[in-house]
Design a protein around this motif. Structure first.
Motif, PDB file in Angstrom:
ATOM      1  N   UNK A  76       0.782  -0.819   0.374  1.00 44.12           N
ATOM      2  CA  UNK A  76      -0.306  -0.185   0.073  1.00 44.12           C
ATOM      3  C   UNK A  76       0.922   1.283  -0.170  1.00 44.12           C
ATOM      4  N   UNK A  77       1.851   0.658   1.159  1.00 44.70           N
ATOM      5  CA  UNK A  77       2.940   2.520   0.548  1.00 44.70           C
ATOM      6  C   UNK A  77       3.012   2.791  -0.353  1.00 44.70           C
ATOM      7  N   UNK A  78       4.232   1.946  -1.430  1.00 43.04           N
ATOM      8  CA  UNK A  78       4.551   2.115  -2.370  1.00 43.04           C
ATOM      9  C   UNK A  78       3.315   2.522  -3.363  1.00 43.04           C
ATOM     10  N   UNK A  79       2.350   1.723  -3.478  1.00 41.57           N
ATOM     11  CA  UNK A  79       1.564   2.176  -4.429  1.00 41.57           C
ATOM     12  C   UNK A  79       0.988   3.912  -4.706  1.00 41.57           C
ATOM     13  N   UNK A  80       0.438   3.863  -2.982  1.00 41.03           N
ATOM     14  CA  UNK A  80       0.196   5.611  -2.527  1.00 41.03           C
ATOM     15  C   UNK A  80       0.823   6.178  -3.106  1.00 41.03           C
ATOM     16  N   UNK A  81       2.236   6.030  -2.442  1.00 40.61           N
ATOM     17  CA  UNK A  81       3.189   6.902  -3.443  1.00 40.61           C
ATOM     18  C   UNK A  81       3.886   6.903  -4.562  1.00 40.61           C
ATOM     19  N   UNK A  82       3.712   5.596  -5.438  1.00 37.70           N
ATOM     20  CA  UNK A  82       3.836   6.051  -6.646  1.00 37.70           C
ATOM     21  C   UNK A  82       2.857   6.988  -7.488  1.00 37.70           C
ATOM     22  N   UNK A  83       1.355   6.097  -7.275  1.00 38.93           N
ATOM     23  CA  UNK A  83       0.543   6.687  -7.617  1.00 38.93           C
ATOM     24  C   UNK A  83       0.106   7.948  -7.440  1.00 38.93           C
ATOM     25  N   UNK A  84       0.266   8.553  -6.049  1.00 34.97           N
ATOM     26  CA  UNK A  84       0.380  10.287  -5.616  1.00 34.97           C
ATOM     27  C   UNK A  84       1.344  11.060  -6.166  1.00 34.97           C
ATOM     28  N   UNK A  85       2.904  10.351  -6.753  1.00 34.32           N
ATOM     29  CA  UNK A  85       3.422  10.914  -7.133  1.00 34.32           C
ATOM     30  C   UNK A  85       3.451  11.711  -9.224  1.00 34.32           C
ATOM     31  N   UNK A  86       2.412  11.139  -9.107  1.00 31.95           N
ATOM     32  CA  UNK A  86       2.611  10.890 -10.218  1.00 31.95           C
ATOM     33  C   UNK A  86       0.856  11.799 -10.017  1.00 31.95           C
ATOM     34  N   UNK A  87      -0.207  11.744  -9.360  1.00 30.23           N
ATOM     35  CA  UNK A  87      -0.887  12.344  -9.918  1.00 30.23           C
ATOM     36  C   UNK A  87      -0.639  13.821 -10.148  1.00 30.23           C
ATOM     37  N   UNK A  88       0.268  14.051  -8.725  1.00 30.65           N
ATOM     38  CA  UNK A  88       0.941  15.378  -8.941  1.00 30.65           C
ATOM     39  C   UNK A  88       1.085  16.314  -9.917  1.00 30.65           C
ATOM     40  N   UNK A  89       1.685  15.449 -10.997  1.00 35.15           N
ATOM     41  CA  UNK A  89       1.984  15.581 -12.438  1.00 35.15           C
ATOM     42  C   UNK A  89       0.528  16.175 -13.734  1.00 35.15           C
ATOM     43  N   UNK A  90      -0.879  15.714 -12.541  1.00 37.90           N
ATOM     44  CA  UNK A  90      -1.984  15.803 -13.499  1.00 37.90           C
ATOM     45  C   UNK A  90      -1.117  14.816 -15.104  1.00 37.90           C
ATOM     46  N   UNK A  91      -1.914  15.680 -15.997  1.00 34.34           N
ATOM     47  CA  UNK A  91      -2.044  15.243 -17.445  1.00 34.34           C
ATOM     48  C   UNK A  91      -1.709  13.927 -17.730  1.00 34.34           C
ATOM     49  N   UNK A  92      -3.409  12.420 -16.792  1.00 35.63           N
ATOM     50  CA  UNK A  92      -3.346  11.730 -17.153  1.00 35.63           C
ATOM     51  C   UNK A  92      -2.712  10.853 -18.226  1.00 35.63           C
ATOM     52  N   UNK A  93      -3.231  11.362 -19.508  1.00 35.63           N
ATOM     53  CA  UNK A  93      -3.069  10.648 -20.655  1.00 35.63           C
ATOM     54  C   UNK A  93      -1.579  10.678 -21.090  1.00 35.63           C
ATOM     55  N   UNK A  94      -1.015  11.847 -20.727  1.00 31.45           N
ATOM     56  CA  UNK A  94       0.417  11.480 -21.143  1.00 31.45           C
ATOM     57  C   UNK A  94       1.634  11.130 -19.809  1.00 31.45           C
ATOM     58  N   UNK A  95       2.397  10.246 -21.099  1.00 28.58           N
ATOM     59  CA  UNK A  95       3.644  10.020 -19.837  1.00 28.58           C
ATOM     60  C   UNK A  95       4.746  10.850 -20.384  1.00 28.58           C
ATOM     61  N   UNK A  96       4.392  11.320 -21.213  1.00 28.92           N
ATOM     62  CA  UNK A  96       6.066  12.526 -21.665  1.00 28.92           C
ATOM     63  C   UNK A  96       6.532  13.085 -20.287  1.00 28.92           C
ATOM     64  N   UNK A  97       5.478  13.651 -19.520  1.00 30.46           N
ATOM     65  CA  UNK A  97       5.426  14.814 -18.325  1.00 30.46           C
ATOM     66  C   UNK A  97       6.510  14.020 -17.728  1.00 30.46           C
ATOM     67  N   UNK A  98       5.857  11.978 -17.601  1.00 31.13           N
ATOM     68  CA  UNK A  98       6.538  11.583 -16.159  1.00 31.13           C
ATOM     69  C   UNK A  98       8.133  11.944 -16.496  1.00 31.13           C
ATOM     70  N   UNK A  99       8.458  11.674 -17.385  1.00 32.41           N
ATOM     71  CA  UNK A  99       9.523  11.428 -17.918  1.00 32.41           C
ATOM     72  C   UNK A  99      11.085  12.816 -18.002  1.00 32.41           C
ATOM     73  N   UNK A 100       9.556  13.821 -18.467  1.00 36.54           N
ATOM     74  CA  UNK A 100      10.303  15.385 -18.090  1.00 36.54           C
ATOM     75  C   UNK A 100      10.877  15.400 -16.582  1.00 36.54           C
TER      76      UNK A 100
END
Length: 480
Positions: free
Chosen positions: A47-71
Motif C-alpha cells: 500500500x505504501x509503494x502504491x500510494x507514493x507512486x500514484x500520488x507522485x504521478x497524480x501531482x503531475x496531472x495530465x493522466x494521458x501523458x507519459x512524456x510528463x513523467x519522463x520530463x
C-alpha cells in the motif's frame, strides 16, 4: 468493517499527502479505511509503494501523458544534482583546517626530520586546477631543498614511509616507476619515487625527485608532500540529503506548474523551457559518475562538472526556470502578481547594480601608484594563491632569468610577466584607475605568480628576496 485505529488513520493521512490537495484525498482515505482488515495498525508495504507512486504521478496531472513523467524525472535528477552539489559544498566549510602550528611541525619532523621545510599551512576547501579548466579539493604543499639524504631517492622515500607508518599513517598506494621513455633529452640518472598515505580524515602524497643533469640554477631536485582532506562521511550524507530534498521539491514544483498550464501553446512553451534547463545542467551531471576517488591531491568533488563546463549554462537554466514559474504565478490572483512583481523588481535592481559595477571601471579616475617593497604577506592573504614578484626594469636579462628560475623552484604554479606598456600592467599599482601620462616608466616590472598552495609563498620569497634586481615579493589578499 470500518477501522477505529487512529494510528492507521494517521498513517494513511500522511501517505495521502503525496497526492495533490483536493477532495481526492478524502475519497481515498475513506476507501482505505473501509477496506482495511481487522487488527491492522499500519499500512502494508504494498500500500505504501502504491500510494507514493500514484500520488507522485497524480501531482503531475495530465493522466494521458507519459512524456510528463519522463520530463519530471529528468528535471528531478538535474535539480537533485544541483542540490547535492550545493549541500556538499556548504558541508565542506564545516571541515576543519589542514595541519597548522604544532600539528604541522610534528608532521614535518616525521616526514623531513632535521630539515628546513617550506610551505604547508592551510588551503582553500576548493581550488581551480592549474590548467584553469576544472576544480579540485584544496591541498597544502610542503617541500625541502635537495640534500645528500634526499638524493638517495629510494632510501629516503622508504624511510619516510616507515616513519609515517610508525605515526599511525596507512600507506594506500605506491607511485609507479619514473617513465621518461618519450621525453626529449631525458637523463637515465633521473629518479622519482613516491607514495600515498592516509590517517583519519587526511591524505598525504609524498614524492622525492632527483635530476642530476639539471642546470645548477634549477636545482637537482627536492622532496615534497601534499596533504588534503578526505571528505568525511557526513559531508556525503549532507550531499545526499540536499540532493533528495531538491529532487522532491522540483517534482512538486513541476507538478504544480503542469496542473496549472492547460492550453497547448503554453504547455509547449513550458516543455521547451524545461528542455533548455536540462541541456544546461545534465551535461555537467554526467561528469559526476564515479571516478578515482581521493587517489592523489588532484581529487575533485563529484559536482566538478559545474565548474569544468562553466556555470553559465546552469545560471541560464535557473533564469529560464524562474521565468517559467513567474509566468504561471502571474495567471493567479493579484497577491501572487504582487509577489512576482517584487521578485522582478529585485532582479532588475541586482542587474543594475552589477551593471554599475562594470561600467564604474570605465569612469575610473587617475591615481597615484602604490609600489610595494620588501616581502609583503598580510594576514588577509593567508588562503590566497596569488602573488607577484617585482623587479627593477634595469635588471639585466641574465639576472631576470635567474630570478625566474628561483621562484619556479619553489611555488609549483603558473606565472606571467608584465612590463610597461603591457595591457593591464598598471592594475598592480592602481587597480582599475588610470595612471598619469608617463608614470609607467617609473614603475617596476613584475611576474604574476599563481601558487600551488598558499603556504608556498614563504618559500618562494626566501628564494628570491635577496637576488639582484628584486624590488618586492607580494602575497595578494584573497579576492584582490
Amino acid at each position: 468493517m470500518v477501522t477505529d485505529d487512529q494510528r492507521l488513520v494517521r498513517a494513511y493521512r500522511r501517505l495521502l499527502r503525496f497526492y495533490p490537495p483536493g477532495p481526492r484525498r478524502d475519497e481515498l482515505l475513506g476507501t482505505l479505511i473501509e477496506c482495511a482488515p481487522p487488527g491492522r495498525r499500519r499500512p502494508a508495504p504494498s500500500e505504501v509503494v502504491n500510494l507514493v507512486r500514484h500520488g507522485l504521478r497524480a501531482r503531475l496531472g495530465r493522466p494521458r501523458s507519459r512524456g510528463i513523467v519522463v520530463l519530471a524525472l529528468l528535471i528531478a535528477l538535474a535539480a537533485g544534482f544541483l542540490g547535492a552539489g550545493a549541500a556538499g559544498r556548504l558541508g565542506l566549510e564545516a571541515v576543519g583546517s589542514l595541519p597548522v602550528g604544532a600539528e604541522a611541525a610534528e608532521l614535518n619532523e616525521t616526514v623531513f626530520p632535521g630539515l628546513t621545510v617550506w610551505g604547508g599551512s592551510d588551503a582553500a576547501k576548493i581550488v581551480t586546477q592549474g590548467d584553469g579548466e576544472g576544480i579540485e579539493y584544496g591541498y597544502a604543499v610542503s617541500w625541502v631543498k635537495s640534500t645528500p639524504a634526499t638524493r638517495d631517492v629510494a632510501g629516503y622515500t622508504a624511510a619516510a614511509r616507515s616513519r609515517l607508518e610508525a605515526s599511525g599513517w596507512t600507506i594506500t598506494g605506491v607511485d609507479p616507476p619514473l617513465d621518461e621513455t618519450d621525453m626529449v633529452g631525458a637523463n637515465p640518472a633521473d629518479r622519482a619515487e613516491g607514495f600515498t598515505a592516509e590517517r583519519g580524515g587526511l591524505a598525504l602524497h609524498f614524492t622525492d625527485y632527483l635530476r642530476p643533469g639539471a642546470p645548477w640554477y634549477d636545482g637537482d631536485g627536492n622532496a615534497t608532500y601534499a596533504i588534503w582532506h578526505r571528505p568525511p562521511w557526513w559531508v556525503t550524507g549532507v550531499a545526499w540529503l540536499g540532493g533528495l530534498l531538491a529532487a522532491a521539491l522540483s517534482w512538486l514544483l513541476t507538478g504544480w506548474m503542469s496542473r496549472r498550464v492547460r492550453s497547448r501553446p503554453a504547455a509547449a512553451l513550458g516543455v521547451a523551457g524545461a528542455v533548455c534547463c536540462l541541456l544546461g545542467i545534465l551535461p555537467a551531471a554526467l561528469l559526476a559518475l564515479p571516478g578515482s576517488g581521493t587517489a592523489d591531491e588532484t581529487a575533485a568533488p563529484f559536482w566538478q562538472g559545474l565548474a569544468y563546463l562553466g556555470t553559465g549554462p546552469a545560471v541560464l537554466a535557473g533564469l529560464v526556470a524562474a521565468l517559467m514559474v513567474a509566468a504561471v504565478v502571474l495567471k493567479k490572483p493579484r497577491s501572487h502578481r504582487a509577489l512576482a512583481a517584487l521578485v522582478a523588481a529585485g532582479t532588475i535592481v541586482l542587474g543594475l547594480g552589477l551593471y554599475r559595477a562594470d561600467t564604474g571601471r570605465l569612469a575610473a579616475g587617475s591615481c597615484t601608484p602604490t609600489v610595494p617593497s620588501g616581502v609583503v604577506d598580510p594576514p588577509s592573504a593567508r588562503l590566497s594563491y596569488r602573488s607577484r614578484v617585482f623587479i627593477d626594469p634595469a635588471t639585466p636579462a641574465e639576472e631576470r632569468n635567474l630570478i625566474e628560475a628561483a621562484f619556479r623552484r619553489a611555488f609549483g604554479g603558473g606565472y606571467t610577466f608584465s612590463g610597461a606598456p603591457t595591457p593591464g600592467f598598471a592594475d598592480a599599482f592602481c587597480g582599475h584607475d588610470r595612471l598619469a601620462a608617463g608614470a609607467e616608466r617609473t614603475l617596476p616590472w613584475y611576474w604574476s605568480v599563481d601558487l600551488a598552495s598558499p603556504g608556498l609563498f614563504g618559500g618562494m620569497a626566501n628564494e628570491v628576496r635577496n637576488m639582484p634586481g628584486i624590488v618586492a615579493v607580494q602575497h595578494l589578499p584573497s579576492g584582490s
